[in-house]
Design a protein around this motif. Structure first.
Motif, mmCIF file in Angstrom:
data_model
loop_
_atom_site.group_PDB
_atom_site.id
_atom_site.type_symbol
_atom_site.label_atom_id
_atom_site.label_comp_id
_atom_site.label_asym_id
_atom_site.label_seq_id
_atom_site.Cartn_x
_atom_site.Cartn_y
_atom_site.Cartn_z
ATOM 1 N N GLY A 197 -31.517 -94.623 14.101
ATOM 2 C CA GLY A 197 -30.978 -94.284 12.793
ATOM 3 C C GLY A 197 -31.963 -93.722 11.794
ATOM 4 O O GLY A 197 -31.547 -93.115 10.796
ATOM 5 N N ALA A 198 -33.269 -93.890 12.010
ATOM 6 C CA ALA A 198 -34.245 -93.427 11.021
ATOM 7 C C ALA A 198 -34.182 -91.916 10.832
ATOM 8 O O ALA A 198 -34.207 -91.418 9.700
ATOM 9 C CB ALA A 198 -35.655 -93.851 11.432
ATOM 10 N N GLY B 46 -36.660 -91.554 6.667
ATOM 11 C CA GLY B 46 -35.550 -92.443 6.957
ATOM 12 C C GLY B 46 -35.935 -93.857 7.330
ATOM 13 O O GLY B 46 -35.163 -94.795 7.111
ATOM 14 N N MET B 47 -37.134 -94.035 7.882
ATOM 15 C CA MET B 47 -37.527 -95.375 8.316
ATOM 16 C C MET B 47 -37.565 -96.384 7.174
ATOM 17 O O MET B 47 -37.074 -97.513 7.327
ATOM 18 C CB MET B 47 -38.883 -95.324 9.038
ATOM 19 C CG MET B 47 -39.280 -96.639 9.679
ATOM 20 S SD MET B 47 -38.072 -97.229 10.886
ATOM 21 C CE MET B 47 -38.308 -96.001 12.188
ATOM 22 N N PRO B 48 -38.128 -96.040 5.995
ATOM 23 C CA PRO B 48 -38.077 -97.011 4.885
ATOM 24 C C PRO B 48 -36.652 -97.339 4.468
ATOM 25 O O PRO B 48 -36.360 -98.487 4.105
ATOM 26 C CB PRO B 48 -38.843 -96.299 3.753
ATOM 27 C CG PRO B 48 -39.708 -95.304 4.444
ATOM 28 C CD PRO B 48 -38.921 -94.846 5.629
ATOM 29 N N LEU B 49 -35.757 -96.351 4.517
ATOM 30 C CA LEU B 49 -34.357 -96.594 4.161
ATOM 31 C C LEU B 49 -33.712 -97.564 5.140
ATOM 32 O O LEU B 49 -32.994 -98.493 4.749
ATOM 33 C CB LEU B 49 -33.581 -95.274 4.134
ATOM 34 C CG LEU B 49 -34.037 -94.215 3.131
ATOM 35 C CD1 LEU B 49 -33.234 -92.930 3.319
ATOM 36 C CD2 LEU B 49 -33.880 -94.740 1.706
ATOM 37 N N LEU B 50 -33.969 -97.346 6.427
ATOM 38 C CA LEU B 50 -33.392 -98.205 7.462
ATOM 39 C C LEU B 50 -33.940 -99.627 7.352
ATOM 40 O O LEU B 50 -33.179 -100.601 7.357
ATOM 41 C CB LEU B 50 -33.717 -97.615 8.837
ATOM 42 C CG LEU B 50 -33.204 -98.383 10.051
ATOM 43 C CD1 LEU B 50 -31.688 -98.338 10.107
ATOM 44 C CD2 LEU B 50 -33.801 -97.806 11.338
ATOM 45 N N ASP C 231 -21.226 -88.031 8.387
ATOM 46 C CA ASP C 231 -20.942 -86.998 7.381
ATOM 47 C C ASP C 231 -21.943 -87.042 6.230
ATOM 48 O O ASP C 231 -22.530 -86.024 5.857
ATOM 49 C CB ASP C 231 -19.515 -87.144 6.833
ATOM 50 C CG ASP C 231 -18.461 -86.916 7.911
ATOM 51 O OD1 ASP C 231 -18.685 -86.035 8.770
ATOM 52 O OD2 ASP C 231 -17.435 -87.620 7.897
ATOM 53 N N ARG C 232 -22.157 -88.221 5.663
ATOM 54 C CA ARG C 232 -23.019 -88.345 4.490
ATOM 55 C C ARG C 232 -24.469 -88.665 4.837
ATOM 56 O O ARG C 232 -25.345 -88.575 3.976
ATOM 57 C CB ARG C 232 -22.457 -89.436 3.557
ATOM 58 C CG ARG C 232 -21.092 -89.100 2.990
ATOM 59 C CD ARG C 232 -20.669 -90.123 1.954
ATOM 60 N NE ARG C 232 -20.486 -91.442 2.538
ATOM 61 C CZ ARG C 232 -19.333 -91.862 3.082
ATOM 62 N NH1 ARG C 232 -18.286 -91.048 3.124
ATOM 63 N NH2 ARG C 232 -19.229 -93.080 3.590
ATOM 64 N N LEU C 233 -24.717 -89.055 6.105
ATOM 65 C CA LEU C 233 -26.068 -89.415 6.559
ATOM 66 C C LEU C 233 -26.663 -90.513 5.671
ATOM 67 O O LEU C 233 -27.812 -90.458 5.239
ATOM 68 C CB LEU C 233 -26.982 -88.183 6.580
ATOM 69 C CG LEU C 233 -26.545 -87.048 7.516
ATOM 70 C CD1 LEU C 233 -27.499 -85.863 7.405
ATOM 71 C CD2 LEU C 233 -26.451 -87.527 8.958
ATOM 72 N N THR C 234 -25.862 -91.529 5.440
ATOM 73 C CA THR C 234 -26.259 -92.698 4.652
ATOM 74 C C THR C 234 -26.040 -93.958 5.493
ATOM 75 O O THR C 234 -25.285 -93.933 6.471
ATOM 76 C CB THR C 234 -25.432 -92.798 3.357
ATOM 77 O OG1 THR C 234 -24.031 -92.774 3.691
ATOM 78 C CG2 THR C 234 -25.747 -91.630 2.418
ATOM 79 N N PRO C 235 -26.683 -95.064 5.130
ATOM 80 C CA PRO C 235 -26.516 -96.298 5.920
ATOM 81 C C PRO C 235 -25.077 -96.805 5.894
ATOM 82 O O PRO C 235 -24.402 -96.744 4.858
ATOM 83 C CB PRO C 235 -27.458 -97.291 5.224
ATOM 84 C CG PRO C 235 -28.453 -96.446 4.515
ATOM 85 C CD PRO C 235 -27.707 -95.226 4.076
ATOM 86 N N ARG C 236 -24.627 -97.312 7.021
ATOM 87 C CA ARG C 236 -23.296 -97.921 7.127
ATOM 88 C C ARG C 236 -23.466 -99.425 6.886
ATOM 89 O O ARG C 236 -23.586 -100.219 7.812
ATOM 90 C CB ARG C 236 -22.690 -97.629 8.491
ATOM 91 C CG ARG C 236 -22.501 -96.143 8.754
ATOM 92 C CD ARG C 236 -21.793 -95.855 10.082
ATOM 93 N NE ARG C 236 -20.394 -96.270 10.016
ATOM 94 C CZ ARG C 236 -19.843 -97.187 10.801
ATOM 95 N NH1 ARG C 236 -20.597 -97.815 11.702
ATOM 96 N NH2 ARG C 236 -18.570 -97.490 10.689
ATOM 97 N N LYS D 15 -31.148 -85.735 5.291
ATOM 98 C CA LYS D 15 -30.734 -85.191 3.997
ATOM 99 C C LYS D 15 -31.943 -84.999 3.077
ATOM 100 O O LYS D 15 -32.038 -84.020 2.330
ATOM 101 C CB LYS D 15 -29.724 -86.119 3.323
ATOM 102 C CG LYS D 15 -29.180 -85.565 2.010
ATOM 103 C CD LYS D 15 -28.243 -86.562 1.337
ATOM 104 C CE LYS D 15 -26.976 -86.734 2.138
ATOM 105 N NZ LYS D 15 -25.996 -87.616 1.444
ATOM 106 N N THR D 16 -32.896 -85.929 3.148
ATOM 107 C CA THR D 16 -34.087 -85.850 2.297
ATOM 108 C C THR D 16 -34.890 -84.583 2.570
ATOM 109 O O THR D 16 -35.447 -83.976 1.644
ATOM 110 C CB THR D 16 -34.982 -87.085 2.520
ATOM 111 O OG1 THR D 16 -34.213 -88.266 2.302
ATOM 112 C CG2 THR D 16 -36.174 -87.061 1.575
ATOM 113 N N VAL D 17 -34.965 -84.177 3.845
ATOM 114 C CA VAL D 17 -35.732 -82.969 4.200
ATOM 115 C C VAL D 17 -34.852 -81.722 4.247
ATOM 116 O O VAL D 17 -35.295 -80.646 4.658
ATOM 117 C CB VAL D 17 -36.465 -83.156 5.548
ATOM 118 C CG1 VAL D 17 -37.477 -84.277 5.443
ATOM 119 C CG2 VAL D 17 -35.487 -83.398 6.682
ATOM 120 N N GLY D 18 -33.589 -81.851 3.820
ATOM 121 C CA GLY D 18 -32.707 -80.694 3.719
ATOM 122 C C GLY D 18 -32.223 -80.142 5.040
ATOM 123 O O GLY D 18 -31.999 -78.932 5.174
#
Length: 384
Positions: free
Chosen positions: A52-53, A80-84, A20-25, A59-62
């Motif tokens: 997961g990346a 997403g890769m840096p976030l992961l 839903d939020r497209l954030t890390p679990r 969300k960042t790219v809308g």
């Protein structure tokens, strides 16, 4: 590194990213790294192949999983890769686990030199006590050149490092004989041959690119390399050790005792078809023992554009794949040889050759346990 102390773990997108939020679990990732620390304390090397990346960068790219096209997903992967990686790195520090990111493309598996270079890099990281986190380089790959799913990528990594075990964590508890939502679906605890179950595995997750079909394909690659594979639900306190210690339900894919050599596995277990040949049924039967080369006179049909050293899929007249092997010629050279069977090869090509299309030492006969690929549509007769 020996087979006895390396485990490859593949994590699905739905476990890593909140749908839903497209954030890390972070809760799941914390439990996973805690269990990896337990394995490392036992002297086990762990290689993590984490999806997961793309999901984390949407969300960042809308974009959303439903709206994103190829270029959107490439951009999302870059975001997403840096976030992961950062999430894994932060949690890893709590357990004294240093991590390294290894980004791969199809060519890193299909080109033998790059395959060996990648293998050496991964081994060096493990020797230094660093846990490799392997991902497909989604930010630069396209549908035509990508591996296509992290399940098979992870299986190829398990093959590459002679892993003992290969664990696929997902949102289901294993394999069923039909879709698990269907009445009477039976859970399968152990599998020696994945082929009978392929039709029962259609469908894929919202966030991921692969469903159970790709997991069975991955299990087959690992089995052929002598690696035991497990498919299990990821949402438990000790997702890895509970499987390896036999404490919970999962599907176990038994490693073949007579595992293929590294060279044979690299030839036989392909991620993409470079080209194919069609030969007579009689020639196909003669290829079974692996002592016969494929000659220019054997060719009945050719498909694809390929170069020397590409792996060709070899079919009989009934369209059944019988072998795979390295081509000694480009597709252009081979078509010239095939349409001029009575002319000397040196006269046609300008250099001496025995006319062996695939040498016997570079050919692998497909036994029943291999998953065969369908004959490409429109495979051309070389005389046309």
């Amino acid at each position: 590194m020996s087979r006895s102390n390396t485990v490859v773990v593949k994590i699905g997108s739905t476990l890593v990213a909140n749908s839903d939020r497209l954030t890390p679990r972070f809760g799941f990732m914390q439990r996973l790294l805690d269990d990896i620390a337990r394995l490392r304390d036992r002297g086990t090397n762990v290689i993590l192949c984490s999806s997961g990346a793309v999901a984390l960068g949407l969300k960042t790219v809308g974009e959303t999983p439903e709206s994103a096209g190829i270029s959107d997903k490439q951009a999302a992967a870059a975001c997403g890769m840096p976030l992961l990686t950062n999430a894994y790195k932060q949690i890893g520090h709590e357990y004294g686990i240093e991590i390294a990111q290894v980004l791969l493309t199809l060519g890193d598996f299909e080109d033998h030199r790059r395959f060996l270079n990648t293998r050496n890099t991964v081994f060096r990281l493990m020797e230094a006590g660093v846990m490799p986190i392997v991902n497909e380089n989604d930010s630069i790959t396209t549908e035509e050149i990508r591996v296509g799913d992290n399940d098979r990528l992870a299986a190829k990594v398990a093959q590459m490092v002679d892993a003992r075990d290969f664990i696929i964590l997902t949102e289901v508890d294993g394999l069923y004989d039909r879709h698990p939502d269907e009445e009477g679906a039976k859970f399968i605890e152990e599998v020696t041959d994945v082929a009978p179950f392929m039709e029962a595995t259609k469908g894929k997750s919202t966030l991921g690119t692969g469903g159970m079909t790709t997991k069975l394909m991955a299990a087959n690659i690992a089995q052929e390399a002598g690696v035991t594979t497990y498919i299990a639900h990821g949402e438990v306190d000790h997702p890895l050790t509970s499987i390896l210690d036999g404490e919970r339900r999962c599907t176990r894919f038994v490693a073949h005792e007579d595992a293929a050599s590294g060279w044979e596995s690299w030839i036989a277990n392909r991620l993409q078809m470079a080209g194919s040949l069609r030969v007579s049924n009689e020639v196909a039967e003669e290829l079974i023992d692996g002592d016969r080369a494929v000659m220019r006179a054997d060719i009945k049909g050719i498909d694809g554009e390929f170069t020397r050293g590409d792996v060709l899929h070899i079919y009989d007249e009934d369209g059944i794949e019988r072998a795979r092997g390295l081509s000694d010629f480009t597709s252009e050279e081979l078509r010239v040889l095939a349409v001029n069977p009575h002319l000397d090869a040196e006269q046609l090509l300008g250099y001496k050759t025995k006319g062996e299309i695939v040498r016997s030492k570079n050919l692998v006969s497909l036994v029943k346990r291999h998953l065969r690929w369908d004959l490409p549509e429109g495979t051309s007769d070389p005389t046309i």
